[in-house]
Design a protein around this motif. Structure first.
Motif, PDB file in Angstrom:
ATOM      1  N   ASP A 106       0.845  -1.197   0.000  1.00  0.00           N
ATOM      2  CA  ASP A 106       0.000   0.000   0.000  1.00  0.00           C
ATOM      3  C   ASP A 106       0.881   1.247   0.000  1.00  0.00           C
ATOM      4  O   ASP A 106       1.355   1.693   1.040  1.00  0.00           O
ATOM      5  CB  ASP A 106      -0.911  -0.017   1.231  1.00  0.00           C
ATOM      6  N   THR A 109      -1.354   4.922   1.615  1.00  0.00           N
ATOM      7  CA  THR A 109      -1.209   5.374   3.003  1.00  0.00           C
ATOM      8  C   THR A 109       0.265   5.473   3.389  1.00  0.00           C
ATOM      9  O   THR A 109       0.615   6.180   4.328  1.00  0.00           O
ATOM     10  CB  THR A 109      -1.936   4.418   3.969  1.00  0.00           C
ATOM     11  N   ASN A 110       1.117   4.755   2.647  1.00  0.00           N
ATOM     12  CA  ASN A 110       2.565   4.808   2.898  1.00  0.00           C
ATOM     13  C   ASN A 110       3.267   5.192   1.595  1.00  0.00           C
ATOM     14  O   ASN A 110       3.885   4.340   0.939  1.00  0.00           O
ATOM     15  CB  ASN A 110       3.073   3.457   3.396  1.00  0.00           C
ATOM     16  N   ARG A 117       2.383   7.248  -5.310  1.00  0.00           N
ATOM     17  CA  ARG A 117       1.287   6.574  -4.619  1.00  0.00           C
ATOM     18  C   ARG A 117       0.591   5.609  -5.567  1.00  0.00           C
ATOM     19  O   ARG A 117       0.323   5.933  -6.718  1.00  0.00           O
ATOM     20  CB  ARG A 117       0.268   7.583  -4.083  1.00  0.00           C
ATOM     21  N   ASN A 185      -8.284  13.709  -2.180  1.00  0.00           N
ATOM     22  CA  ASN A 185      -9.023  13.851  -0.930  1.00  0.00           C
ATOM     23  C   ASN A 185     -10.184  14.823  -1.078  1.00  0.00           C
ATOM     24  O   ASN A 185     -11.271  14.603  -0.517  1.00  0.00           O
ATOM     25  CB  ASN A 185      -8.081  14.309   0.187  1.00  0.00           C
TER      26      ASN A 185
END
Length: 229
Positions: A106, A109-110, A117, A185
């Protein structure tokens, strides 16, 4: 040697072709149920021979260990509208019986220090050959459109600088990655409004038009090189 590579890569091309059909079929199933499809479009490729050879040298991979040690010879990319869609797609893949998930990474989130990403999944996928079943490693990347835009630009720059970016460019790329994630977001915050607007926009529009639009995206991206080493 060229003939040997062609023979070696043929099952990987079969895996990519089959998986593209199956993953695109998932999208159509959501559409048939008049539900939001977490999959926007799907692309895939077999890693070019020159890229395989370069990675073998860089990662110290022996020819007889290629099938076991190089996970992205066959690569699929699933594009999503929203970050939430990514995790829904991952859950759907976990439930499938026609593939086995071996590894998940992932990078959403990391995120990587570069700003990259994406969600990476390594699967074992069986292809049926005239000589019998052969299980192949395949990498599936799941990302939003903005993540893909950033990664595509970074991938191009990486070829120019061979991974050794000037410091000011690295900083700008990191900032751009954060900006892209901020956009994701923001879109998630107004997701319901967006989906309602999209439903209104697509009402009465023929599915063939929508399918053709996605097909154009997929054909264009299939000529690229999914994968982030």
């Amino acid at each position: 040697m060229a003939e040997n590579w062609r023979h070696f890569l043929l099952p990987y091309q079969q895996a990519v072709d089959e998986l593209k059909i199956k993953l695109r079929g998932m999208r159509k199933q959501f559409q048939d149920l008049n539900q939001h499809a977490p999959i926007e479009f799907v692309t895939g490729r077999v890693k070019p021979v020159d890229s395989i050879k370069e990675k073998m040298v860089r990662r110290h991979i022996q020819r007889d260990r290629l099938e076991q040690d190089m996970q992205d010879i066959a690569g699929l990319r699933i594009m999503c509208q929203f970050v939430e869609d990514i995790y829904q797609v991952v859950d759907l893949l976990r439930q499938r019986s026609d593939m086995t998930i071996l590894e998940e990474r992932d990078y959403i989130t990391n995120a990587k220090p570069s700003g990259y990403r994406s969600y990476h999944i390594v699967i074992e996928y069986p292809v049926q050959l005239v000589s019998g079943e052969k299980k192949l490693l395949t990498e599936i990347q799941v990302r939003t459109l903005s993540m893909n835009f950033w990664a595509t630009i970074e991938h191009s720059l990486n070829y120019k600088y061979q991974g050794d970016f000037p410091n000011d460019l690295s900083v700008r790329l990191q900032r751009a990655g954060e900006a892209a994630f901020k956009l994701d977001n923001e879109m998630s915050e107004i997701r319901e409004e967006i989906q309602e607007a999209q439903n209104l926009f697509s009402y009465g529009k023929s599915n063939s038009w929508s399918d053709q639009e996605n097909q154009d995206h997929e054909q264009a991206d299939d000529r690229g090189q999914p994968g982030q080493d």
